[in-house]
Write an enzyme that holds these catalytic residues in place. Structure first.
Site, PDB file in Angstrom:
ATOM      1  N   ALA A  69     -52.746 -21.486  14.803  1.00  0.00           N
ATOM      2  CA  ALA A  69     -51.718 -22.507  14.996  1.00  0.00           C
ATOM      3  C   ALA A  69     -52.329 -23.779  15.550  1.00  0.00           C
ATOM      4  O   ALA A  69     -53.472 -23.792  16.025  1.00  0.00           O
ATOM      5  CB  ALA A  69     -50.629 -21.987  15.935  1.00  0.00           C
ATOM      6  N   TYR A 137     -54.594 -28.819  11.046  1.00  0.00           N
ATOM      7  CA  TYR A 137     -53.689 -27.707  10.731  1.00  0.00           C
ATOM      8  C   TYR A 137     -52.951 -27.980   9.426  1.00  0.00           C
ATOM      9  O   TYR A 137     -52.897 -27.129   8.530  1.00  0.00           O
ATOM     10  CB  TYR A 137     -52.707 -27.527  11.889  1.00  0.00           C
ATOM     11  CG  TYR A 137     -51.637 -26.490  11.676  1.00  0.00           C
ATOM     12  CD1 TYR A 137     -51.918 -25.137  11.814  1.00  0.00           C
ATOM     13  CD2 TYR A 137     -50.337 -26.863  11.359  1.00  0.00           C
ATOM     14  CE1 TYR A 137     -50.927 -24.186  11.627  1.00  0.00           C
ATOM     15  CE2 TYR A 137     -49.340 -25.918  11.170  1.00  0.00           C
ATOM     16  CZ  TYR A 137     -49.641 -24.580  11.305  1.00  0.00           C
ATOM     17  OH  TYR A 137     -48.654 -23.652  11.121  1.00  0.00           O
ATOM     18  N   GLY A 184     -34.496 -30.303  37.253  1.00  0.00           N
ATOM     19  CA  GLY A 184     -33.390 -31.190  37.572  1.00  0.00           C
ATOM     20  C   GLY A 184     -33.792 -32.644  37.690  1.00  0.00           C
ATOM     21  O   GLY A 184     -32.953 -33.492  38.031  1.00  0.00           O
TER      22      GLY A 184
END
Length: 304
Positions: A69, A137, A184
């Site tokens: 990958a 790739y 957050g």
């Protein structure tokens, strides 16, 4: 059918094997390690000399997922050569041996990177576009496709090019976004109007089974069916985490300044695909984008 799945231990391979077995098929996994619940045939290192013959005995169809990958932090001095060895040469060796063994259908999972890296929001990539890969790739995947199409013989060939795949266990940029959202902290990614196509792992597995059972040859692109902006994606992920995304707009001049970064381009650019040829065969995704992302965020929370 008796179906060989390569790359069965990977992020995509596990759900694909489960989906095929759930539909009554006998799955054989080519792997270098044991996989609980699967019939495994050991294979060696992937390359032009890989001997696939023991795994092909009595097999009617092959789903080829095994690949190197795209690597976030590349350490190879010649990454293109290694991508070609694994993603092109091993693929073509498998195809030649499968044809010799009488396999009826090869389904090769390629990548949207064969098309390129970005589109205008309103001009999706099509399966028949001229290949325009920009990284090692994508180049190796494009060359593998070309080599497969050049082969003669009765074995049916299907090529499927997914865009960004989401689902439980997803890594890379999606995992990073989940980590950041979970803090957050506010993110300067509000107000984006880009468009991105994604596909959930369950939808991808379902489409692979669909194409195998219909022995549908050709090249197809796939998506969940709902394209979203990065801002919308972050809100959906935040909802799944139970931590609503805190998004702030970033001034346009700062986006232009930061636009040289590959990460920023991926976050703010568009990449949409035309999946109408696949839909024309009768396939529809069983899960919505929202439900698929909810499965991913739930699994991510439970794994912490």
């Amino acid at each position: 059918m008796k179906i060989l799945v390569t790359g069965a231990s990977g992020f995509v391979g596990g759900p694909v094997c489960r989906a095929l077995m759930a539909r009554g098929h006998r799955v054989v996994a080519a792997s270098r390690r044991d996989l609980p619940g699967l019939e495994v045939v050991p294979i060696g290192e992937l390359g032009p000399d890989t001997d696939w013959r023991p795994a092909l005995d009595g097999v009617e169809a092959v789903v080829h997922l095994a690949a190197r990958a795209h690597v976030m932090q590349e350490t190879e001095t010649d990454p293109l050569a290694l991508f070609r060895r694994i993603n092109r040469d091993a693929t073509l060796a498998l195809a030649r041996q499968a044809a010799a063994a009488g396999v009826q259908h090869l389904l090769f999972v390629s990548s949207i990177k064969v098309n390129g890296e970005a589109t205008p929001p309103d001009r999706p990539y099509r399966a028949d576009d001229a290949p325009a890969p920009l990284d090692a790739y994508g180049i190796a995947k494009a060359e593998a496709e070309q080599g497969l199409r050049a082969m003669d013989g009765p074995m049916a060939l299907t090529i499927l090019r997914p865009p960004l795949i989401h689902g439980p266990g997803a890594k890379g940029n999606l995992a990073t976004l989940l980590k950041v959202l979970n803090t957050g902290l506010p993110l300067p990614l509000g107000g984006l109007t880009n468009r991105r196509s994604l596909v959930g792992i369950d939808n991808l597995a379902d489409a692979l089974a669909f194409l195998l059972e219909r022995r549908a040859g050709g090249t197809f692109l796939i998506r969940d069916g709902e394209d979203v902006s990065t801002s919308q994606l972050l809100r959906l992920l935040g909802d799944g985490l139970g931590r609503p995304a805190r998004l702030m707009p970033l001034p346009a001049f700062l986006f232009r300044l930061l636009g040289r970064s590959g990460t920023i381009r991926r976050l703010t650019g568009s990449l949409v695909v035309d999946d109408s040829p696949l839909r024309a065969l009768g396939w529809t995704p069983p899960l919505s984008l929202k439900d698929g992302l909810a499965r991913m965020t739930s699994a991510w929370r439970n794994a912490r």
